[in-house]
Design a protein around this motif. Structure first.
Motif, mmCIF file in Angstrom:
data_model
loop_
_atom_site.group_PDB
_atom_site.id
_atom_site.type_symbol
_atom_site.label_atom_id
_atom_site.label_comp_id
_atom_site.label_asym_id
_atom_site.label_seq_id
_atom_site.Cartn_x
_atom_site.Cartn_y
_atom_site.Cartn_z
ATOM 1 N N SER A 1 0.830 -1.211 0.000
ATOM 2 C CA SER A 1 0.000 0.000 0.000
ATOM 3 C C SER A 1 0.857 1.251 0.000
ATOM 4 O O SER A 1 0.645 2.181 -0.765
ATOM 5 C CB SER A 1 -0.929 -0.035 1.213
ATOM 6 N N LEU A 2 1.858 1.240 0.888
ATOM 7 C CA LEU A 2 2.731 2.417 0.990
ATOM 8 C C LEU A 2 3.529 2.598 -0.287
ATOM 9 O O LEU A 2 3.758 3.725 -0.742
ATOM 10 C CB LEU A 2 3.650 2.277 2.190
ATOM 11 N N THR A 3 3.962 1.461 -0.877
ATOM 12 C CA THR A 3 4.744 1.566 -2.120
ATOM 13 C C THR A 3 3.884 2.147 -3.240
ATOM 14 O O THR A 3 4.317 3.000 -4.031
ATOM 15 C CB THR A 3 5.267 0.186 -2.520
ATOM 16 N N GLY A 4 2.597 1.659 -3.292
ATOM 17 C CA GLY A 4 1.696 2.188 -4.324
ATOM 18 C C GLY A 4 1.443 3.676 -4.148
ATOM 19 O O GLY A 4 1.439 4.456 -5.111
ATOM 20 N N ALA A 5 1.253 4.025 -2.847
ATOM 21 C CA ALA A 5 1.032 5.449 -2.583
ATOM 22 C C ALA A 5 2.236 6.265 -2.983
ATOM 23 O O ALA A 5 2.133 7.358 -3.551
ATOM 24 C CB ALA A 5 0.691 5.651 -1.110
ATOM 25 N N ALA A 6 3.413 5.712 -2.681
ATOM 26 C CA ALA A 6 4.638 6.438 -3.030
ATOM 27 C C ALA A 6 4.785 6.550 -4.535
ATOM 28 O O ALA A 6 5.185 7.603 -5.065
ATOM 29 C CB ALA A 6 5.841 5.714 -2.431
ATOM 30 N N GLU A 7 4.503 5.428 -5.238
ATOM 31 C CA GLU A 7 4.606 5.460 -6.694
ATOM 32 C C GLU A 7 3.608 6.466 -7.270
ATOM 33 O O GLU A 7 3.907 7.203 -8.230
ATOM 34 C CB GLU A 7 4.341 4.053 -7.250
ATOM 35 N N ALA A 8 2.383 6.490 -6.701
ATOM 36 C CA ALA A 8 1.369 7.444 -7.185
ATOM 37 C C ALA A 8 1.823 8.878 -6.974
ATOM 38 O O ALA A 8 1.694 9.744 -7.844
ATOM 39 C CB ALA A 8 0.033 7.187 -6.481
ATOM 40 N N GLY A 9 2.383 9.112 -5.780
ATOM 41 C CA GLY A 9 2.885 10.449 -5.511
ATOM 42 C C GLY A 9 4.001 10.829 -6.452
ATOM 43 O O GLY A 9 4.127 11.970 -6.886
ATOM 44 N N LYS A 10 4.822 9.823 -6.774
ATOM 45 C CA LYS A 10 5.951 10.070 -7.673
ATOM 46 C C LYS A 10 5.435 10.446 -9.064
ATOM 47 O O LYS A 10 5.905 11.403 -9.705
ATOM 48 C CB LYS A 10 6.822 8.826 -7.739
ATOM 49 N N ILE A 11 4.437 9.620 -9.517
ATOM 50 C CA ILE A 11 3.870 9.884 -10.851
ATOM 51 C C ILE A 11 3.226 11.271 -10.895
ATOM 52 O O ILE A 11 3.376 12.055 -11.859
ATOM 53 C CB ILE A 11 2.859 8.794 -11.211
ATOM 54 N N LEU A 12 2.492 11.582 -9.785
ATOM 55 C CA LEU A 12 1.847 12.894 -9.723
ATOM 56 C C LEU A 12 2.867 14.010 -9.769
ATOM 57 O O LEU A 12 2.730 15.005 -10.490
ATOM 58 C CB LEU A 12 0.997 12.993 -8.449
#
Length: 646
Positions: free
Chosen positions: A547-558
């Protein structure tokens, strides 16, 4: 005929030679006694003198009376023994073989004194002089004296001779003597008094003269051969008393005078006297063999080494003093009966052995009267103060307590208590099963605790291992952070949007790495607490990590998109909208490997537009004919082209 007549005198001479004994006997009263014979004379009558008849009660003549004559004829020639007055009988010598003795029974003589059964010895040349025997007061009946091996001129009309064996006492044996004649034994005694000077009862007359008593004698005879008159002495052969090494022999004398007690007023269990007196002797006998008369004294063996007594049904020592002892059955405070084996080690000092015997009589009585009740009752009383399990757990303390108690008791009986040992303790089977189950449960609990500690240790080890394994990732992440920061700084300088985007990406990646490390540590800790919980926590941690990795990846993409948008906005401002669009189209077409300029261009004539399609096709066909490998590509011919150029 004349010749025969001339030798008529020879016939009487021959007859005289042949019949000389008869001639001499009848004509001259001659008696010839051979050298291996004696002559026994019987006088038929007396012609003259006062001594014509024997005195009343006599059968042997000593003064020339008619009858059997005491005097015998030794080998030789005698005259005047007229055949009508004397009858002479030839008798063989009395021969006593080696190893034998001759016992004599006198048919005539004085009366034996009242109370005696044997006739006393008188001087008579070993009974060869019957006349002297009677004159010196020889008594009729069995004689105390005897004759030893040899040949004797015995008047068998007076003496009857019986041959018997000598007495032989074997090695390590002793002869117990009982005399058949003598003075009566003193009142209060069971044996006669000690008499010296009779050469081991071989001179029985000396024994009588010295006041010897009839009956059991205190003196014994040792190994050897003896000339003993069986009419006077009876011998019983018994083994000598042996006292083994490690023992002493306490002597209990049944004869002798009453002695003074040597133990003092504190000892009230019998008199202990000096050697030679009646009672228990103060000085015991050491190891060895002794010629003890078992009828007048008794030797009690007392072990002076450490003595082990077992209260156990299946075990007994060689001394057999504990053969009647058995396993002690006791009852605990909680009412359970159980068995226990006990071994008691005792020691009787040498100087205390007479007191032990005076008190108890023998070692068997010591065991049965003191040790058995003392030890048995102690453990029974001790068991009643405790339950079975507590008794088992305090075995060492109870053993020490028993040792102290029993030592105090035995000191009063002149016995040293060396040690008290508790052997097997056998509780009831049902209680033993309960105890065993409890113990197994306790051991299982310890085992589980140990396993838990092992799991905790393994958890810690895995945690440290995981941390160590993550160090590389952490270092790499740290380096990545530094690189990203530097790249972000460069990008910011180049483009504020790119810098912000990189910064957000690096921050997100770092946070994701930290969260993964924390999740892994939590998962490892959870596995150490319980295997199932570890799996659950691990799954939760992995889920949280994802979950945290996905959130981090999403934040990165954003962040990247935002920074890209800002970069595009800046580029549009710098190039203009139309030029930026063309630039991006060209960039995308170049990425797709799309040909923008055809290899063959077919156009109209004279370079003008408006050529027909037929012209284009003809040109293409011409090219194929020129170079068959050249293929027309659909779309390479622009519409309306009628001119072919290279």
């Amino acid at each position: 005929m004349e010749i025969l007549m001339s030798f008529w005198w020879i016939i009487p001479l021959v007859l005289a030679v042949v019949l000389y004994k008869f001639v001499l006997r009848f004509l001259f009263g001659t008696v010839i006694v051979p050298e291996d014979k004696i002559g026994l004379v019987t006088k038929k009558f007396v012609l003259f003198g006062e001594n014509k008849n024997l005195p009343d009660g006599r059968i042997i003549a000593t003064k020339g009376e008619a009858g059997f004559q005491a005097k015998t004829l030794a080998p030789g020639m005698y005259f005047g023994m007229w055949v009508w007055q004397y009858d002479v009988t030839m008798e063989d010598f009395t021969v006593i073989p080696e190893g034998k003795i001759g016992l004599l029974l006198a048919k005539d003589g004085s009366e034996i004194p009242t109370g005696n059964i044997l006739a006393q010895r008188v001087e008579c040349d070993n009974y060869q002089d019957a006349e002297k025997f009677l004159i010196n007061g020889g008594q009729r009946g069995r004689q105390t004296a005897y004759i030893t091996a040899g040949s004797y001129r015995i008047n068998t009309m007076l003496f009857q001779v019986s041959v018997t064996d000598m007495v032989r006492i074997q090695e390590s044996m002793v002869g117990i003597v009982t005399t058949l004649d003598g003075q009566p034994i003193e009142a209060g005694q069971i044996a006669g008094k000690l008499v010296e000077g009779h050469n081991n009862f071989q001179d029985f007359d000396a024994f009588i003269r010295n006041g010897g008593n009839r009956g059991l004698q205190p003196q014994v005879i040792l190994a050897g051969s003896y000339n003993l008159n069986p009419w006077a002495v009876q011998i019983e052969e018994i083994p000598m008393t042996e006292i083994p090494i490690g023992y002493v022999g306490v002597v209990i004398s049944y004869i002798g005078q009453e002695g003074n007690d040597l133990t003092g007023s504190d000892f009230k269990h019998g008199n202990i006297v000096e050697k030679g007196f009646k009672g228990v002797w103060m000085e015991p006998l050491g190891p060895g063999k002794y010629p003890i008369n078992k009828y007048i004294m008794k030797v009690e063996l007392v072990p002076t080494t450490n003595l082990v007594l077992n209260w156990a049904a299946a075990r007994s020592e060689a001394h057999n003093l504990d053969k009647n002892l058995s396993t002690i059955t006791v009852r605990s405070k909680d009412g359970f009966p159980f068995n226990l084996d006990v071994a008691q080690i005792i020691h009787v000092p040498t100087n205390e052995a007479p007191k032990v015997i005076a008190r108890f009589g023998n070692m068997v009585n010591l065991v049965s009267q003191v040790l058995e009740p003392t030890i048995g009752n102690y453990f029974r009383n001790s068991a009643q103060d405790s339950d079975v399990i507590a008794f088992l757990s305090t075995r060492k303390e109870r053993q020490e307590s028993a040792k102290t108690h029993i030592k105090t008791v035995l000191d009063e009986y002149n016995v040293n208590a060396v040690d008290t040992l508790i052997g097997d303790i056998v509780p009831p089977e049902s209680l033993m099963k309960t105890l065993t189950d409890r113990k197994i449960a306790e051991e299982q609990k310890v085992t589980y605790e140990t396993q838990k500690q092992a799991q905790e240790t393994r958890q810690g080890m895995e945690k440290e291992t995981a941390i160590a394994d993550m160090q590389k990732d952490i270092v790499k992440a740290q380096q990545s952070v530094e690189i990203a920061e530097r790249t972000a700084n460069a990008t910011v300088k180049k483009s504020e949007g790119d810098a912000a985007s990189v910064k957000l990406a690096v921050s997100a990646e770092s946070e994701a790495t930290k969260m993964r490390a924390f999740a892994e540590a939590e998962a490892t800790k959870a596995r150490a607490q319980a295997e199932s919980e570890a799996i659950k926590l691990k799954a939760s941690a992995e889920a949280e990590q994802i979950s945290l990795t996905g959130a981090a990846e999403a934040g990165k993409i954003l962040a990247v998109g935002k920074s890209t948008a800002e970069a595009y906005e800046l580029a549009v401002k710098a190039l203009g909208g139309e030029n930026f669009t063309r630039y991006k189209i060209t960039e995308e077409l170049s990425k797709g490997n799309i040909k923008l300029i055809p290899d063959i261009l077919i156009g109209g004539a004279n370079g003008t537009s408006g050529g027909s399609a037929v012209d284009g096709l003809l040109g293409l066909k011409l090219m194929e004919m020129i170079n068959p490998e050249t293929k027309a590509v659909k779309g390479d011919i622009p519409s309306g082209g009628n001119k072919m150029d290279n």
